[in-house]
Write a protein that holds these residues in place. Structure first.
Motif, PDB file in Angstrom:
ATOM      1  N   TYR A 151      70.094  54.962  52.568  1.00  7.72           N
ATOM      2  CA  TYR A 151      69.757  56.011  51.597  1.00  7.72           C
ATOM      3  C   TYR A 151      68.271  56.026  51.277  1.00  7.72           C
ATOM      4  CZ  TYR A 151      74.774  56.652  50.988  1.00  7.72           C
ATOM      5  OH  TYR A 151      76.101  56.903  51.206  1.00  7.72           O
ATOM      6  N   ARG A 152      67.646  54.871  51.313  1.00  2.18           N
ATOM      7  CA  ARG A 152      66.191  54.812  51.100  1.00  2.18           C
ATOM      8  C   ARG A 152      65.468  55.547  52.233  1.00  2.18           C
ATOM      9  NH1 ARG A 152      64.157  48.942  50.184  1.00  2.18           N
ATOM     10  NH2 ARG A 152      65.128  49.313  48.159  1.00  2.18           N
ATOM     11  N   ASP A 187      76.795  60.455  46.994  1.00  2.00           N
ATOM     12  CA  ASP A 187      75.399  60.615  47.412  1.00  2.00           C
ATOM     13  C   ASP A 187      75.224  61.826  48.316  1.00  2.00           C
ATOM     14  OD1 ASP A 187      72.813  58.951  47.121  1.00  2.00           O
ATOM     15  OD2 ASP A 187      72.818  59.548  49.222  1.00  2.00           O
ATOM     16  N   SER A 204      65.724  59.353  51.928  1.00  2.00           N
ATOM     17  CA  SER A 204      64.872  59.970  50.905  1.00  2.00           C
ATOM     18  C   SER A 204      63.553  60.459  51.487  1.00  2.00           C
ATOM     19  CB  SER A 204      64.612  58.971  49.769  1.00  2.00           C
ATOM     20  OG  SER A 204      63.786  57.908  50.208  1.00  2.00           O
ATOM     21  N   GLN A 205      63.026  59.768  52.484  1.00  2.00           N
ATOM     22  CA  GLN A 205      61.772  60.205  53.112  1.00  2.00           C
ATOM     23  C   GLN A 205      62.039  61.037  54.354  1.00  2.00           C
ATOM     24  OE1 GLN A 205      58.870  57.123  53.884  1.00  2.00           O
ATOM     25  NE2 GLN A 205      57.671  58.425  55.248  1.00  2.00           N
ATOM     26  N   ARG A 263      57.066  68.897  46.435  1.00  2.00           N
ATOM     27  CA  ARG A 263      58.139  68.405  45.562  1.00  2.00           C
ATOM     28  C   ARG A 263      58.130  69.133  44.224  1.00  2.00           C
ATOM     29  NH1 ARG A 263      57.548  62.387  43.552  1.00  2.00           N
ATOM     30  NH2 ARG A 263      55.805  63.408  42.495  1.00  2.00           N
ATOM     31  N   ASP A 296      71.927  56.638  40.513  1.00  2.00           N
ATOM     32  CA  ASP A 296      70.713  57.025  41.243  1.00  2.00           C
ATOM     33  C   ASP A 296      70.571  58.537  41.290  1.00  2.00           C
ATOM     34  OD1 ASP A 296      70.076  54.406  41.689  1.00  2.00           O
ATOM     35  OD2 ASP A 296      70.733  54.362  43.780  1.00  2.00           O
ATOM     36  N   ASN A 297      71.669  59.240  41.451  1.00  2.00           N
ATOM     37  CA  ASN A 297      71.597  60.699  41.541  1.00  2.00           C
ATOM     38  C   ASN A 297      71.457  61.351  40.176  1.00  2.00           C
ATOM     39  OD1 ASN A 297      71.966  61.702  44.459  1.00  2.00           O
ATOM     40  ND2 ASN A 297      73.439  60.036  44.308  1.00  2.00           N
ATOM     41  N   TYR A 315      67.759  61.820  39.048  1.00  2.00           N
ATOM     42  CA  TYR A 315      67.031  63.057  39.345  1.00  2.00           C
ATOM     43  C   TYR A 315      67.340  64.125  38.297  1.00  2.00           C
ATOM     44  CZ  TYR A 315      65.488  67.339  41.615  1.00  2.00           C
ATOM     45  OH  TYR A 315      64.876  68.535  41.886  1.00  2.00           O
ATOM     46  N   LEU A 358      65.749  68.283  52.735  1.00  2.00           N
ATOM     47  CA  LEU A 358      66.018  68.339  51.307  1.00  2.00           C
ATOM     48  C   LEU A 358      65.496  69.641  50.723  1.00  2.00           C
ATOM     49  CD1 LEU A 358      67.273  66.625  49.053  1.00  2.00           C
ATOM     50  CD2 LEU A 358      64.996  65.689  48.603  1.00  2.00           C
ATOM     51  N   HIS A 394      72.947  65.300  47.345  1.00  2.00           N
ATOM     52  CA  HIS A 394      71.800  65.701  48.175  1.00  2.00           C
ATOM     53  C   HIS A 394      72.058  67.015  48.898  1.00  2.00           C
ATOM     54  CE1 HIS A 394      70.436  61.629  47.283  1.00  2.00           C
ATOM     55  NE2 HIS A 394      69.239  62.071  47.585  1.00  2.00           N
TER      56      HIS A 394
END
Length: 954
Positions: free
Chosen positions: A431-432, A654, A435-436, A926, A691-692, A695, A559, A658
């Motif tokens: 998941y990390r 997750d 993210s990128q 972003r 974590d979600n 945001y 994303l 997303h």
């Protein structure tokens, strides 16, 4: 550690003789240095030193950023003297000499070698001496000069060097022993109220050239003989064991000269030297010695005991796992008080931030223990991946960082088997990486080498792609070919390429040969054909399964779907995707998706069956479904969530959030995926949800939506709160299971942050007890971050000042970091403003902690605007240091047109001092996407939350 033969007396004599020869010339430097300084200012930058003559040959102006392939270094003899007391002008310096033996590969009349911010002594008007071995006549230097952009010292010759002959280039130099955190630098720390200074190194990726002239590219491997000069009462360390130590009179004082064993063949970036007043503990066996070094008080307090134990166990484990002995007869692990990174894998002398090495079971939390264990495992894995076998160039950094990250989980599992730590790889790495990798400015694991040249371009590769995606792809590969087969290939890879460099193609070739010997593994194509799509193109797919007609499709997941992808792919952003799946409670199946769209009738379902894909998230992709299947999966979670594997319960949450952020499913579907949590007790799904929701919190914590959001989370967590309250006997004991301890922290964090009166009373009461008797902290280490933050947020200046006092007094950096974060939780503007001012004072907040301190204040909704104003006000001062990530952290909450305008104006006003263009573009993108997403989803989120919660809760 590997079994090694001791250095023979004859060999040792040769090593000492070489060191003595270098030292004799080096001592002469100090005799002449005062005269040299009269004509060359010691602080002058190398590009400003006059060239001896103007080059006239076409080769004289080598302008490429990469070294020519004409020369290959074989051995360096280096002597360094870092000065731990300042010069009369207040500057700290180091002096040194270096002799590099290199072989001529191709005929050439220039020597191009890296040298940056070094002041070189001249010999007969030239900045180096050159001699040849077994050559008809000695080469003569025509000119020497520096080039700023390429960071080169160029030595132009009157005739060509002869191929296959050895030459020796000798230089003497001085440089600044700065506090900049790279090259050879100094760091200052306090020990029992007294300021102390040490010298240490951080060569990776391109800072060895700031320490001595060298061929500073990873493929330019060589051996090293190191000699360090230092005060007689302190310690010198390098990659290998010291073999001699002598006291001599130099510059009117008694100095110790420490000489080390020669190294194995290695890259410049893993070279290390340290001069310090530290203490160590050690453990030895027939393989060699493991040592842990730290401040004397930290060792005396026992903070190094745990790392020493696990480092020794892990080294033995990795030797067995890889069937390859550790190279050196000693391994030093050293905690640096002010260290910018987490750790650095210097071969035989690994440097760490204190929080990554020092641990005390009475003070440190489980998270601290996990961090220490993970970092030690990562750095030890590097001794094989990166050090023994090195990527040929930085464009394939993943061959070092991805492998070290992947195998760190094996190392942790070997010493803490009860943690089942491999299950955490999805949350921590997959998941990390997502993210990128879901951004339009991502990059492949293996970029074309022409895209990675400058130090700035190299620095950008130390990111979630090289580390986490590298590990995630290896994890996927292990499921494709089985873990046993992958390990067999890895052993072959290490054996074949020992002391050499590697490319991804080398890895593919070895994998292919290994697979050809294992007929049990069936793949739809050669492994290189499959993996090239995951390695050579950026991003990952979202696999969409339509269970009404069996259609399966893949598409590059972004994303921000309207963003422009600037990088083309010869694979057109399609992948060969391994899809594991189950239908309701049936056995697991497997298929391969080759094309953009295929029909697979087995995945059609009736009115009750559901389909779940990517079991345990073994594949590096997200999954979307038709709405009917989504509803069936959510229904299954509500009726009996245990039917779905725990990792996939976290995945459903997750992926849905997303997908909602990317506009592929409604946000209400993602929110619905969390409704079942009222019955969930496992850590990973709760962690995924929190974590979600982070945001959503960033987007809405300054709006009327935040109250209903907190009320909803409180209602969901109430049963779990009661469960852990009972399990821990009203919070007086800790759960036994690893994940239960983490989930207890989740529960209390939600409860206290949602102003649960019982939780807040517990936190403030325990903190008050501590304030009454500072020598006895009643708060369990696992709960300190949460309870400190809660008490300071609920309190005032008295609570904050007590935290500051304890922050300054604690001897354990992990405890200091908990307090440093908690002090950012205050709700008083003036207290946070004072804290921001403290962050500028290096006697209050260390340089390496500056960014995380300001970022923590910015994460507090009260501190957001303060941190933004502070950064703008002091940017000229801040930008003098390398503070990458600060702008990204401070602007995470930006989601309005006014904030976008402020951001763009700030970038325009500070163009010359900001980070890379790519990073700035990502921050601006972003912010724009946050604005768009909030405008599109605000009403839906508000209505959904209001519908779920009791009216009185809002």
């Amino acid at each position: 550690m590997g079994k090694k033969t001791l250095v023979s007396k004859g060999l040792a004599g040769i090593v000492i003789l070489l060191a003595a020869t270098t030292l004799a010339s080096f001592v002469a430097l100090f005799v002449d240095y005062s005269q040299y300084r009269e004509t060359h200012n010691a602080t002058v930058a190398p590009e400003d030193i006059p060239t001896s003559t103007t080059p006239t040959t076409p080769w004289g102006q080598w302008s490429e950023i990469r070294l020519p392939d004409t020369l290959a270094p074989e051995k360096y003899s280096i002597t360094l003297w870092p000065r731990l007391t300042p010069e009369p002008n207040g500057q700290y310096i180091f002096k040194g000499s270096s002799s590099v033996s290199f072989r001529c590969i191709k005929k050439t009349n220039i020597i191009v070698i890296h040298s940056y911010n070094l002041n070189l002594v001249t010999f007969d008007g030239f900045h180096a001496k050159l001699s040849g071995r077994d050559v008809p006549s000695q080469p003569k230097i025509k000119s020497t000069f520096f080039t700023k952009d390429t960071q080169y010292l160029t030595v132009e010759l009157k005739e060509n060097l002869i191929p296959d002959k050895l030459y020796d280039l000798y230089t003497e130099f001085s440089g600044e022993l700065s506090d900049g955190g790279n090259g050879l630098y100094r760091t200052e720390y306090m020990e029992k109220g007294k300021k102390k200074i040490m010298a240490t190194t951080q060569m990776q990726p391109t800072s060895a050239r700031k320490t001595f002239p060298c061929f500073d590219e990873p493929s330019m491997k060589a051996k090293y003989n190191i000699t360090l000069i230092h005060e007689s009462n302190i310690t010198a360390l390098s990659n290998t064991q010291n073999i001699s130590s002598a006291i001599k009179t130099l510059e009117g004082g008694r100095r110790r000269i420490t000489t080390f064993e020669g190294t194995e063949k290695m890259s410049t970036y893993v070279l290390a030297f340290i001069i310090c007043d530290f203490k160590m503990i050690s453990a030895a066996d027939e393989r060699g010695e493991v040592r842990v070094w730290a401040r004397t008080s930290a060792i005396n307090d026992g903070y190094g005991n745990y790392s020493l134990l696990i480092a020794q166990k892990m080294t033995v484990f990795f030797e067995s796992l890889f069937e390859e002995d550790y190279v050196y007869r000693k391994a030093d692990h050293i905690a640096i008080p002010d260290f910018y990174g987490g750790a650095m894998e210097n071969w035989g002398l690994i440097t760490y931030r204190e929080t990554a090495l020092l641990f005390d079971a009475n003070i440190s939390s489980l998270a601290d223990q996990e961090y220490v264990t993970s970092v030690v495992a990562h750095e030890l894995a590097h001794q094989w991946f990166g050090n023994l076998v090195t990527m040929n160039w930085w464009n394939e950094l993943w061959l070092s960082e991805g492998f070290a990250t992947y195998f760190s989980y094996f190392g942790v599992n070997a010493v803490e088997s009860s943690w089942n730590f491999k299950d955490f790889m999805v949350h921590k790495e997959v998941y990390r990486a997502f993210s990128q990798d879901a951004l339009s400015f991502s990059h492949p694991l293996s970029s074309p080498d022409k895209e990675v040249n400058t130090p700035g371009e190299i620095d950008l590769l130390f990111d979630h792609i090289s580390y986490s995606k590298g590990a995630a792809v290896l994890r996927m590969l292990s499921y494709m070919v089985t873990e046993d087969v992958l390990l067999r290939a890895v052993k072959d890879y290490l054996e074949i390429l020992r002391f050499k460099t590697a490319t991804s193609k080398d890895l593919m070739d070895i994998l292919n040969k290994t697979l050809n010997k294992n007929q049990d593994v069936t793949l739809p194509a050669e492994i290189g054909v499959i993996l090239d799509r995951w390695i050579l193109q950026m991003g990952f797919p979202v696999v969409t399964i339509n269970t009404t007609n069996g259609e399966i499709s893949q598409k590059h997941f972004l994303l921000y779907p309207d963003s422009v992808v600037h990088r083309k792919s010869k694979f057109n952003y399609t992948w060969i995707v391994p899809i594991t799946w189950i239908k309701s409670e049936n056995a697991q199946s497997m298929m391969w998706l080759w094309n953009s769209t295929e029909i697979y009738s087995n995945m059609t379902s009736n009115t009750t069956d559901w389909v779940l894909a990517n079991i345990n998230v073994t594949g590096y992709y997200r999954v979307n479904y038709d709405m009917s299947n989504w509803q069936k999966l959510l229904g299954q979670l509500q009726s009996n969530h245990s039917v779905i594997p725990v990792i996939n319960r976290a995945q459903i949450i997750d992926d849905s959030f997303h997908l909602a952020r990317a506009g592929k499913v409604p946000i209400t579907l993602a929110l619905n995926s969390t409704k079942y949590l009222v019955n969930e007790t496992e850590y990973l799904p709760w962690k995924s949800a929190l974590d979600n929701f982070e945001y959503l919190s960033l987007m809405f914590d300054r709006t009327e939506i935040y109250g209903p959001m907190q009320a909803y989370l409180t209602e969901q967590v109430d049963p779990l709160y009661n469960f852990y309250q009972s399990l821990t006997f009203n919070w007086t004991q800790r759960p036994e299971e690893f994940t239960d301890q983490y989930n207890e922290v989740n529960v209390l964090s939600i409860a206290c942050n949602s102003e649960n009166e019982e939780c807040q009373t517990l936190a403030t009461s325990l903190y008050s007890q501590w304030m009454s008797n500072s020598s006895l902290n009643p708060i369990h280490p696992n709960l300190r971050t949460t309870f400190y933050c809660t008490a300071i947020a609920a309190g005032g200046v008295k609570e904050w000042d007590f935290a500051w006092k304890m922050f300054k007094e604690t001897n354990l950096k992990a405890e200091a970091d908990k307090l440093r974060y908690a002090m950012s939780c205050s709700k008083y503007v003036w207290i946070l403003s004072r804290y921001l001012q403290h962050s500028l004072n290096r006697s209050m907040i260390q340089e390496s902690d500056f960014v995380s301190t300001v970022a923590a204040i910015a994460s507090n909704v009260v501190g957001q605007s303060l941190a933004w104003d502070f950064m703008q006000t002091y940017w000229r001062e801040i930008s003098k240091k390398s503070h990458s990530g600060l702008l990204e952290s401070v602007t995470r909450r930006f989601s309005s047109l006014m904030e976008l305008k402020q951001l763009e104006e700030f970038i325009q006003d500070n163009k010359g001092s900001l980070e890379s263009t790519q990073t700035l573009q990502q921050i601006v993108q972003r912010t724009k996407e946050n604005i768009k997403w909030v405008n599109s989803n605000r009403e839906a989120v508000s209505n959904w939350l209001l519908a779920q919660t009791r009216p009185d809760a809002n």
